[in-house]
Design a protein around this motif. Sequence first.
Motif, PDB file in Angstrom:
ATOM      1  N   TRP A   1      37.668 -11.955  -3.576  1.00  0.00           N
ATOM      2  CA  TRP A   1      37.602 -10.520  -3.300  1.00  0.00           C
ATOM      3  C   TRP A   1      38.185 -10.298  -1.912  1.00  0.00           C
ATOM      4  O   TRP A   1      37.761 -10.939  -0.951  1.00  0.00           O
ATOM      5  CB  TRP A   1      36.167 -10.015  -3.360  1.00  0.00           C
ATOM      6  CG  TRP A   1      36.025  -8.563  -2.978  1.00  0.00           C
ATOM      7  CD1 TRP A   1      35.466  -8.057  -1.852  1.00  0.00           C
ATOM      8  CD2 TRP A   1      36.474  -7.440  -3.748  1.00  0.00           C
ATOM      9  NE1 TRP A   1      35.519  -6.687  -1.856  1.00  0.00           N
ATOM     10  CE2 TRP A   1      36.136  -6.273  -3.011  1.00  0.00           C
ATOM     11  CE3 TRP A   1      37.127  -7.303  -4.979  1.00  0.00           C
ATOM     12  CZ2 TRP A   1      36.434  -4.997  -3.465  1.00  0.00           C
ATOM     13  CZ3 TRP A   1      37.415  -6.023  -5.432  1.00  0.00           C
ATOM     14  CH2 TRP A   1      37.072  -4.887  -4.693  1.00  0.00           C
ATOM     15  N   ARG A   2      39.200  -9.452  -1.831  1.00  0.00           N
ATOM     16  CA  ARG A   2      39.877  -9.188  -0.565  1.00  0.00           C
ATOM     17  C   ARG A   2      40.288 -10.521   0.077  1.00  0.00           C
ATOM     18  O   ARG A   2      41.014 -11.299  -0.535  1.00  0.00           O
ATOM     19  CB  ARG A   2      38.999  -8.349   0.372  1.00  0.00           C
ATOM     20  CG  ARG A   2      38.801  -6.909  -0.113  1.00  0.00           C
ATOM     21  CD  ARG A   2      37.997  -6.113   0.885  1.00  0.00           C
ATOM     22  NE  ARG A   2      38.610  -6.117   2.213  1.00  0.00           N
ATOM     23  CZ  ARG A   2      39.515  -5.234   2.635  1.00  0.00           C
ATOM     24  NH1 ARG A   2      39.902  -4.263   1.840  1.00  0.00           N
ATOM     25  NH2 ARG A   2      40.019  -5.321   3.856  1.00  0.00           N
ATOM     26  N   GLU A   3      39.803 -10.815   1.311  1.00  0.00           N
ATOM     27  CA  GLU A   3      40.140 -12.080   1.966  1.00  0.00           C
ATOM     28  C   GLU A   3      39.070 -13.142   1.767  1.00  0.00           C
ATOM     29  O   GLU A   3      39.055 -14.155   2.467  1.00  0.00           O
ATOM     30  CB  GLU A   3      40.372 -11.867   3.466  1.00  0.00           C
ATOM     31  CG  GLU A   3      39.152 -11.428   4.267  1.00  0.00           C
ATOM     32  CD  GLU A   3      39.071  -9.927   4.430  1.00  0.00           C
ATOM     33  OE1 GLU A   3      38.743  -9.477   5.546  1.00  0.00           O
ATOM     34  OE2 GLU A   3      39.333  -9.213   3.455  1.00  0.00           O
ATOM     35  N   TYR A   4      38.182 -12.926   0.806  1.00  0.00           N
ATOM     36  CA  TYR A   4      37.097 -13.868   0.561  1.00  0.00           C
ATOM     37  C   TYR A   4      37.362 -14.703  -0.691  1.00  0.00           C
ATOM     38  O   TYR A   4      37.890 -14.207  -1.688  1.00  0.00           O
ATOM     39  CB  TYR A   4      35.768 -13.135   0.356  1.00  0.00           C
ATOM     40  CG  TYR A   4      35.417 -12.136   1.419  1.00  0.00           C
ATOM     41  CD1 TYR A   4      35.381 -12.489   2.768  1.00  0.00           C
ATOM     42  CD2 TYR A   4      35.113 -10.821   1.083  1.00  0.00           C
ATOM     43  CE1 TYR A   4      35.051 -11.567   3.747  1.00  0.00           C
ATOM     44  CE2 TYR A   4      34.768  -9.888   2.055  1.00  0.00           C
ATOM     45  CZ  TYR A   4      34.749 -10.265   3.389  1.00  0.00           C
ATOM     46  OH  TYR A   4      34.420  -9.350   4.337  1.00  0.00           O
ATOM     47  N   LEU A   5      36.929 -15.952  -0.647  1.00  0.00           N
ATOM     48  CA  LEU A   5      36.872 -16.820  -1.813  1.00  0.00           C
ATOM     49  C   LEU A   5      35.441 -17.316  -1.942  1.00  0.00           C
ATOM     50  O   LEU A   5      34.814 -17.675  -0.941  1.00  0.00           O
ATOM     51  CB  LEU A   5      37.833 -18.002  -1.673  1.00  0.00           C
ATOM     52  CG  LEU A   5      39.327 -17.670  -1.770  1.00  0.00           C
ATOM     53  CD1 LEU A   5      40.170 -18.878  -1.362  1.00  0.00           C
ATOM     54  CD2 LEU A   5      39.693 -17.221  -3.183  1.00  0.00           C
ATOM     55  N   ILE A   6      34.915 -17.359  -3.159  1.00  0.00           N
ATOM     56  CA  ILE A   6      33.507 -17.689  -3.355  1.00  0.00           C
ATOM     57  C   ILE A   6      33.399 -18.856  -4.322  1.00  0.00           C
ATOM     58  O   ILE A   6      34.024 -18.860  -5.392  1.00  0.00           O
ATOM     59  CB  ILE A   6      32.726 -16.469  -3.898  1.00  0.00           C
ATOM     60  CG1 ILE A   6      32.858 -15.287  -2.934  1.00  0.00           C
ATOM     61  CG2 ILE A   6      31.259 -16.826  -4.062  1.00  0.00           C
ATOM     62  CD1 ILE A   6      33.631 -14.138  -3.471  1.00  0.00           C
ATOM     63  N   ASP A   7      32.593 -19.854  -3.942  1.00  0.00           N
ATOM     64  CA  ASP A   7      32.439 -21.012  -4.822  1.00  0.00           C
ATOM     65  C   ASP A   7      31.261 -20.814  -5.769  1.00  0.00           C
ATOM     66  O   ASP A   7      30.539 -19.808  -5.708  1.00  0.00           O
ATOM     67  CB  ASP A   7      32.338 -22.312  -4.020  1.00  0.00           C
ATOM     68  CG  ASP A   7      31.023 -22.470  -3.255  1.00  0.00           C
ATOM     69  OD1 ASP A   7      30.074 -21.697  -3.500  1.00  0.00           O
ATOM     70  OD2 ASP A   7      30.943 -23.388  -2.408  1.00  0.00           O
ATOM     71  N   VAL A   8      31.063 -21.783  -6.653  1.00  0.00           N
ATOM     72  CA  VAL A   8      30.034 -21.637  -7.687  1.00  0.00           C
ATOM     73  C   VAL A   8      28.633 -21.645  -7.111  1.00  0.00           C
ATOM     74  O   VAL A   8      27.686 -21.229  -7.776  1.00  0.00           O
ATOM     75  CB  VAL A   8      30.153 -22.753  -8.749  1.00  0.00           C
ATOM     76  CG1 VAL A   8      31.346 -22.519  -9.639  1.00  0.00           C
ATOM     77  CG2 VAL A   8      30.203 -24.123  -8.103  1.00  0.00           C
ATOM     78  N   ASP A   9      28.479 -22.123  -5.885  1.00  0.00           N
ATOM     79  CA  ASP A   9      27.166 -22.106  -5.245  1.00  0.00           C
ATOM     80  C   ASP A   9      26.911 -20.809  -4.486  1.00  0.00           C
ATOM     81  O   ASP A   9      25.895 -20.681  -3.801  1.00  0.00           O
ATOM     82  CB  ASP A   9      27.029 -23.299  -4.290  1.00  0.00           C
ATOM     83  CG  ASP A   9      26.995 -24.623  -5.038  1.00  0.00           C
ATOM     84  OD1 ASP A   9      26.320 -24.685  -6.077  1.00  0.00           O
ATOM     85  OD2 ASP A   9      27.644 -25.583  -4.592  1.00  0.00           O
ATOM     86  N   GLY A  10      27.854 -19.867  -4.587  1.00  0.00           N
ATOM     87  CA  GLY A  10      27.671 -18.587  -3.920  1.00  0.00           C
ATOM     88  C   GLY A  10      28.076 -18.581  -2.465  1.00  0.00           C
ATOM     89  O   GLY A  10      27.827 -17.603  -1.758  1.00  0.00           O
ATOM     90  N   ARG A  11      28.718 -19.650  -2.004  1.00  0.00           N
ATOM     91  CA  ARG A  11      29.166 -19.651  -0.609  1.00  0.00           C
ATOM     92  C   ARG A  11      30.474 -18.870  -0.495  1.00  0.00           C
ATOM     93  O   ARG A  11      31.387 -19.055  -1.302  1.00  0.00           O
ATOM     94  CB  ARG A  11      29.362 -21.070  -0.088  1.00  0.00           C
ATOM     95  CG  ARG A  11      29.680 -21.061   1.415  1.00  0.00           C
ATOM     96  CD  ARG A  11      29.787 -22.416   2.036  1.00  0.00           C
ATOM     97  NE  ARG A  11      29.922 -22.284   3.489  1.00  0.00           N
ATOM     98  CZ  ARG A  11      30.194 -23.280   4.312  1.00  0.00           C
ATOM     99  NH1 ARG A  11      30.343 -24.505   3.847  1.00  0.00           N
ATOM    100  NH2 ARG A  11      30.291 -23.071   5.613  1.00  0.00           N
TER     101      ARG A  11
END
Length: 953
Positions: free
Chosen positions: A557-567
């Motif tokens: 999302w936007r400049e964010y990347l999120i892993d499966v652990d929610g980080r």
Amino acid sequence: MTDVFDYFTQVDLPTPTLSDDEVQRLFAETFGVEIDVHALGSQQDQNFRVFPRGSTEPLGVLKLSNPVFSEAEIDMQDAATATVARRSPSVRVPRVVHGPRGAMSTWWESSQGRIHARVIENISGRTLMGSAYLSPAVVEALGDLSGKVSLALADFTHPASGRVLQWDPQHATRVIDTLLPLEPDAEMREIVHRAADAARAALAPVEAKLPRQAGHFDVTDDNVLCAPGATVPDAVIDFGDACASWRVGDIAVTVSSILHHDGASPESALAAIRAFDRHRRLTDDEITALWPLVILRGAVLVLSGRAQVRVDEQNTYATVALDREFRILQQSVSVPIPVLTAATRAALGRPNSPERAWPGAGILSPGRHVEIDASTESPLNDGGAWLDPATLDTAARAALDDGADVVSVPAWNARLTGTTDPLPSAIETIPTDVLVWLAEPVQLDGAVVLDDGSLTWTSDAETLTILGTGEGAASGILPARTRLSMRRSAAGTPPPPDRVSPGFAAAWREVAGDPGAAIGAPSTAPTADDVLARRHDVLAEVQEHYYTLPPRIERGWREYLIDVDGRVYLDMVNNVASVGHAHPHVVAAGSRQMHLLNTNSRFHYRAITDYADRIAATLPEGFDTVFFVNSGSEATDLAIRLAMAATGRPDMVAMREAYHGWTYASDAVSTSIADNPNALSTRPDWVHTVDAANSYRGKHRGADAARYAPEAVAAIDELAASGRPPAGFIAETYFGNAGGVALPDGYLREVYAAIRRHGGLAIADEVQVGYGRLGEWFWGFEQQGAVPDIVAVAKSIGGGQPIGAVITRREIADRYRTGGYFFSSTGGSPVSAVIGTAVLDVIQGEGLQENARVVGGHLKQRLEKLAATHPLIGAVHGSGLYLGLEFVRDRETLEPATAETAAICDRLLELGVIMQPTGDHQNVLKIKPPLVVTRASVDVFADALDRVLSTGW
């Protein structure tokens, strides 16, 4: 019986303080060598690095032992050292130096009495002294060394091994009992007392069963060395604490020394324990004792250090150590002992205890239950809704309105929804609470206690800590249609923290229990993630991924990347996602078109025409014809083929150290050795190269970079004169592969003129730098004041969709017909065309080129300030949001800091920032985030980078 030191008969140990002059005189008298000395730190001895008079090569390290230690104890230290050297030859250890009069080991009659002096080898290398960051490899190496030394000394015996030292783990509680009453600071006394009592209670059931042996008991950051040029330690020094004690004490001491380093935690120390266990398999009792011993070691360090400073105020070594010793104690008690023990057992592959069952019935009556998925991949989080604090409540109330009696979000599973402050990235992402919404109020049966806004309910041996109860808390009533947070713990123990790290989540769950069981909705324990292993099994090895152990990214999302652990990670490298990940306008356009039509581009539909018009309108007049493909490699390949077809010539000129793609033609003109070590030697004979016009580290630097263009022109002229006039010249318009190095002013203008003078065409590779990323210019060639004949572009134009384009003039495009027809099945497909158009809508409509200029300019200033304080930074390259930070070991020679750059990227990942190296030497940070990146986000990146450069990698 051998007479040995007993700490409890002499608690105060003032350090010897012989003057340099006296040391030099006694050294010459006893060892027959004139020396210069350099004082080294020690808590209870006096140490010097000694040099033959006038020499810069050390003779060794002179150790003046505290007078309380006997000759037998010193002999034991030397014997233990020799044993390790013999039994574990891979471990470097210092031996006693021999001089003109034999072994340099004797007693001195000094101004402060009888003191033993000996010179041991000055092993080359550096210690890990200080509190800088220790990489996982270094932590593992510390445990490995500790295990090897322990194994080497497994059956070592000596009459003096029964000495009683304050640092011996088996005497830690006696040392604490001795020193704690002497500590003048009441707050410090309470901190140590509380920590030590918990550790004693955990240790007591097993201490009589712990295996014993001789050990080093000081394989710590201060007492290991990394060989010159090495990054992990391979040497152990200072056997001054050698004795016979509990075997597990060796690794407990090693672990304690890790905990004060920047970013260290009990979790990061597990790598050392695993490495030790490979050499010395820990028994169940030793695993139980390990963390209590680490805590007791921390308590002893704190009390001993403070006592030593009170006795010896001039002892700088002891004074400086006070802060880090306290950090050791703080970190060792930051997680409860049962959790640490459970996590250690899991890390060592030992079976864990079963999770505690919930006794009796749940606190809620049976009814219709709905569980909300708040994980990374949940549709609930689409469109950035995960950042909205109201998202969960809205979903829960909708479920209640639909007839649910209870709605919950499970504990112990990643919960992305409601992450309102994603940066700086936190590793603690796994919630320990179950969230509950009730259709009707519920009266709790059992003991209810109110404390600071929370309700604590206890029944049998279980406690629930409930937040969100509001006014009805005093009567034990759980309100309806209100978010309730329930955390579970054993009665008499505090609840777990709100969030824990994925690595410790299973251990916390084992100890605290699952609160979902209390409402009749136990959560499912996450299964082991085998995706990376399966990827390695099914994908070609050459199709690499970022990082050795990459996070599994499943949302952006936007400049964010999120892993499966929610980080949540900050994406600072992804120019593919030009307008940000999952931009709503782009998503909507693609989704709508998928509902309508997606087929090959030979059908007639409007989207491809509209998109071609929009791209052509961004270019100078005359660029009126567009080809669509699927990637940058295909775009540059087609551009080369166009030049060849339009001119009827086979030869091409390309800039060295560039990367243009992996297809046959694009690879042929790619000469970056980072992508292909044999790039130059394997070029086909139709490819001719000119020097990389790198004004920082190329053949010509600084003002001399003006020579690149005339030399390239001369090479083109010479090629034409030889009867092989080139079809074209291809280059990035801004040296992206080198990390965003601007070409010398006027370079392309001169070279383009030369290529055209001989009937060739100028190809601009804008795949990386074009489309507004440079801020000041939409296209890179604009920075050069030049106009090409053919433009190849990809990456940014698709916003993640595989789209490439080649734009040229009609007369050039028409010549391609001489070689047949052109067809790309999905190049410019309906979906690709509408997505490409939507990306351009966003770039132009949301002012992303201006954002690149403003935010990129701010970031560049931040990086330039870092360069002023960190010598590793050789240069800050680039413009807008295509920047390069080049790391060098020497600013004069420009020796590339390749290994350092890779390590920095790994450390940044730990801090939640995605970054990768680029350039032929892989020593440049490739800074090219999504164009929507904010000033606040780039400040997070700059702060993280400053921390890494300041504290280590």
